[in-house]
Design a protein around this motif. Structure first.
Motif, PDB file in Angstrom:
ATOM      1  N   ALA A 110       0.841  -1.205   0.000  1.00  0.00           N
ATOM      2  CA  ALA A 110       0.000   0.000   0.000  1.00  0.00           C
ATOM      3  C   ALA A 110       0.872   1.251   0.000  1.00  0.00           C
ATOM      4  CB  ALA A 110      -0.932  -0.008   1.211  1.00  0.00           C
ATOM      5  N   ALA A 111       1.938   1.228   0.797  1.00  0.00           N
ATOM      6  CA  ALA A 111       2.859   2.372   0.823  1.00  0.00           C
ATOM      7  C   ALA A 111       3.526   2.539  -0.536  1.00  0.00           C
ATOM      8  CB  ALA A 111       3.908   2.179   1.913  1.00  0.00           C
ATOM      9  N   SER A 112       3.862   1.432  -1.175  1.00  0.00           N
ATOM     10  CA  SER A 112       4.466   1.487  -2.504  1.00  0.00           C
ATOM     11  C   SER A 112       3.489   2.087  -3.505  1.00  0.00           C
ATOM     12  CB  SER A 112       4.885   0.082  -2.941  1.00  0.00           C
ATOM     13  OG  SER A 112       5.335   0.089  -4.271  1.00  0.00           O
ATOM     14  N   ASP A 113       2.219   1.679  -3.412  1.00  0.00           N
ATOM     15  CA  ASP A 113       1.197   2.246  -4.297  1.00  0.00           C
ATOM     16  C   ASP A 113       1.040   3.744  -4.054  1.00  0.00           C
ATOM     17  OD1 ASP A 113       0.798  -0.254  -5.376  1.00  0.00           O
ATOM     18  OD2 ASP A 113      -1.044  -0.672  -4.243  1.00  0.00           O
ATOM     19  N   ASP A 114       1.039   4.137  -2.774  1.00  0.00           N
ATOM     20  CA  ASP A 114       0.942   5.566  -2.441  1.00  0.00           C
ATOM     21  C   ASP A 114       2.122   6.339  -3.014  1.00  0.00           C
ATOM     22  OD1 ASP A 114      -1.412   5.165  -1.099  1.00  0.00           O
ATOM     23  OD2 ASP A 114      -0.516   5.186   0.911  1.00  0.00           O
ATOM     24  N   LEU A 115       3.315   5.771  -2.887  1.00  0.00           N
ATOM     25  CA  LEU A 115       4.503   6.433  -3.436  1.00  0.00           C
ATOM     26  C   LEU A 115       4.394   6.566  -4.953  1.00  0.00           C
ATOM     27  CD1 LEU A 115       7.410   4.872  -1.344  1.00  0.00           C
ATOM     28  CD2 LEU A 115       6.615   7.233  -1.318  1.00  0.00           C
ATOM     29  N   GLU A 116       3.894   5.538  -5.612  1.00  0.00           N
ATOM     30  CA  GLU A 116       3.739   5.587  -7.066  1.00  0.00           C
ATOM     31  C   GLU A 116       2.733   6.661  -7.462  1.00  0.00           C
ATOM     32  OE1 GLU A 116       4.236   4.810 -11.084  1.00  0.00           O
ATOM     33  OE2 GLU A 116       5.491   4.331  -9.362  1.00  0.00           O
ATOM     34  N   THR A 117       1.638   6.745  -6.705  1.00  0.00           N
ATOM     35  CA  THR A 117       0.626   7.778  -6.970  1.00  0.00           C
ATOM     36  C   THR A 117       1.227   9.167  -6.785  1.00  0.00           C
ATOM     37  OG1 THR A 117      -1.135   6.288  -6.260  1.00  0.00           O
ATOM     38  CG2 THR A 117      -1.644   8.640  -6.272  1.00  0.00           C
ATOM     39  N   GLN A 118       1.972   9.340  -5.709  1.00  0.00           N
ATOM     40  CA  GLN A 118       2.612  10.635  -5.454  1.00  0.00           C
ATOM     41  C   GLN A 118       3.627  10.958  -6.548  1.00  0.00           C
ATOM     42  OE1 GLN A 118       4.193  10.447  -1.487  1.00  0.00           O
ATOM     43  NE2 GLN A 118       2.172  10.459  -0.531  1.00  0.00           N
ATOM     44  N   ARG A 119       4.367   9.931  -7.018  1.00  0.00           N
ATOM     45  CA  ARG A 119       5.349  10.152  -8.083  1.00  0.00           C
ATOM     46  C   ARG A 119       4.645  10.601  -9.358  1.00  0.00           C
ATOM     47  NH1 ARG A 119       6.857   8.342 -12.625  1.00  0.00           N
ATOM     48  NH2 ARG A 119       5.400   6.632 -12.596  1.00  0.00           N
ATOM     49  N   LYS A 120       3.508   9.962  -9.678  1.00  0.00           N
ATOM     50  CA  LYS A 120       2.759  10.343 -10.875  1.00  0.00           C
ATOM     51  C   LYS A 120       2.226  11.763 -10.754  1.00  0.00           C
ATOM     52  CE  LYS A 120       1.343   5.734 -12.405  1.00  0.00           C
ATOM     53  NZ  LYS A 120       0.212   4.812 -12.568  1.00  0.00           N
ATOM     54  N   GLN A 121       1.701  12.110  -9.573  1.00  0.00           N
ATOM     55  CA  GLN A 121       1.185  13.469  -9.369  1.00  0.00           C
ATOM     56  C   GLN A 121       2.302  14.497  -9.507  1.00  0.00           C
ATOM     57  OE1 GLN A 121      -0.664  13.183  -5.518  1.00  0.00           O
ATOM     58  NE2 GLN A 121      -2.603  12.433  -6.328  1.00  0.00           N
ATOM     59  N   LEU A 122       3.460  14.181  -8.955  1.00  0.00           N
ATOM     60  CA  LEU A 122       4.597  15.100  -9.059  1.00  0.00           C
ATOM     61  C   LEU A 122       5.033  15.236 -10.510  1.00  0.00           C
ATOM     62  CD1 LEU A 122       6.713  16.866  -7.672  1.00  0.00           C
ATOM     63  CD2 LEU A 122       8.110  14.812  -7.364  1.00  0.00           C
ATOM     64  N   ALA A 123       5.069  14.120 -11.240  1.00  0.00           N
ATOM     65  CA  ALA A 123       5.447  14.172 -12.651  1.00  0.00           C
ATOM     66  C   ALA A 123       4.450  15.015 -13.448  1.00  0.00           C
ATOM     67  CB  ALA A 123       5.523  12.748 -13.224  1.00  0.00           C
ATOM     68  N   GLU A 124       3.151  14.854 -13.151  1.00  0.00           N
ATOM     69  CA  GLU A 124       2.140  15.654 -13.852  1.00  0.00           C
ATOM     70  C   GLU A 124       2.290  17.138 -13.527  1.00  0.00           C
ATOM     71  OE1 GLU A 124      -1.621  13.976 -12.725  1.00  0.00           O
ATOM     72  OE2 GLU A 124      -1.311  12.153 -13.906  1.00  0.00           O
ATOM     73  N   THR A 125       2.538  17.435 -12.262  1.00  0.00           N
ATOM     74  CA  THR A 125       2.726  18.834 -11.852  1.00  0.00           C
ATOM     75  C   THR A 125       3.941  19.436 -12.544  1.00  0.00           C
ATOM     76  OG1 THR A 125       1.724  18.360  -9.707  1.00  0.00           O
ATOM     77  CG2 THR A 125       3.070  20.349  -9.859  1.00  0.00           C
ATOM     78  N   LEU A 126       5.030  18.672 -12.560  1.00  0.00           N
ATOM     79  CA  LEU A 126       6.233  19.160 -13.233  1.00  0.00           C
ATOM     80  C   LEU A 126       5.988  19.354 -14.724  1.00  0.00           C
ATOM     81  CD1 LEU A 126       9.021  17.058 -11.469  1.00  0.00           C
ATOM     82  CD2 LEU A 126       8.592  19.503 -11.233  1.00  0.00           C
TER      83      LEU A 126
END
Length: 175
Positions: free
Chosen positions: A73-89
Motif C-alpha cells: 500500500a505504501a508502494s502504491d501511495d509512493l507511485e501515486t505521489q510520483r505520478k502526481q509530481l510528474a504531472e505537476t512538473l
C-alpha cells in the motif's frame, strides 16, 4: 532396573558391597519415579508446544502478510505521489514553454510590424516622389505642349501607379 548388575558395578568401581535390599535402592527408585513423572510433564509440555507451533506459525504468517500488505500500500501511495509530481512538473514545464512561445511570438510580431511600418513609409515616400515628379513633368508638358495622347497615357500611368501603391499600402497595412 537390574539390581544385581548395579550391585556388581558399585563393587567394582568403589570396592563397596551393598545388598539388593539396601535402602539406597529406595532412594534410586524414588529418584526414578520423580524423573519419570517430570519426563511425563516434559512430554506433555513438548506435545502442547508441538500443537501450538502451527498456530504460532499461522499468527506470524498473518503478521508477515499484513506487513507485506502495508508495504504494498505504501508502494502504491509512493507511485501515486510520483505520478502526481510528474504531472505537476509537466504542467509547469508546459506553462513555462507556453509563456516563452507567447513572449517570442510577441517580439516577432512587434519586429514584423516595425519592419512593415518602415517599408510602408519608404514606399509611400518613393510613391510621393514619383507622383511629384510625374506632376512636375505633367505641369511642364501642360505649359509647353498641347495635350496629347502621350500626356494622357502618362497621367493615367501616374494615377494607376498611385492607385496601385495605395492598394499595396492598404494590403500591407491590413494583412
Amino acid at each position: 532396573m537390574d539390581k544385581k548388575k548395579i550391585v556388581a558395578e558399585i563393587a567394582s568401581r568403589h570396592g563397596v558391597l551393598i545388598r539388593e535390599d539396601d535402602p539406597a535402592f529406595y532412594i534410586v527408585d524414588l529418584a526414578t519415579m520423580v524423573i519419570e513423572e517430570k519426563a511425563e510433564e516434559i512430554r506433555e509440555a513438548v506435545g502442547k508446544a508441538e500443537q501450538s507451533i502451527p498456530y504460532l506459525l499461522d499468527l506470524k504468517r498473518k503478521e508477515i502478510d499484513e506487513a507485506a500488505a502495508r508495504i504494498l500500500a505504501a508502494s502504491d501511495d509512493l507511485e501515486t505521489q510520483r505520478k502526481q509530481l510528474a504531472e505537476t512538473l509537466q504542467q509547469d514545464v508546459d506553462n513555462e514553454l507556453r509563456a516563452r512561445v507567447e513572449d517570442y511570438t510577441s517580439q516577432v510580431m512587434a519586429a514584423i510590424k516595425s519592419t512593415i511600418r518602415e517599408t510602408v513609409q519608404d514606399e509611400m515616400t518613393n510613391a510621393a516622389l514619383t507622383i511629384e515628379t510625374a506632376a512636375r513633368e505633367l505641369e511642364q508638358a501642360r505649359h509647353g505642349l498641347r495635350r496629347s495622347q502621350l500626356q494622357d497615357l502618362l497621367w493615367m500611368g501616374a494615377v494607376g501607379t498611385v492607385g496601385g501603391l495605395i492598394s499595396l499600402l492598404f494590403y500591407v497595412t491590413f494583412f
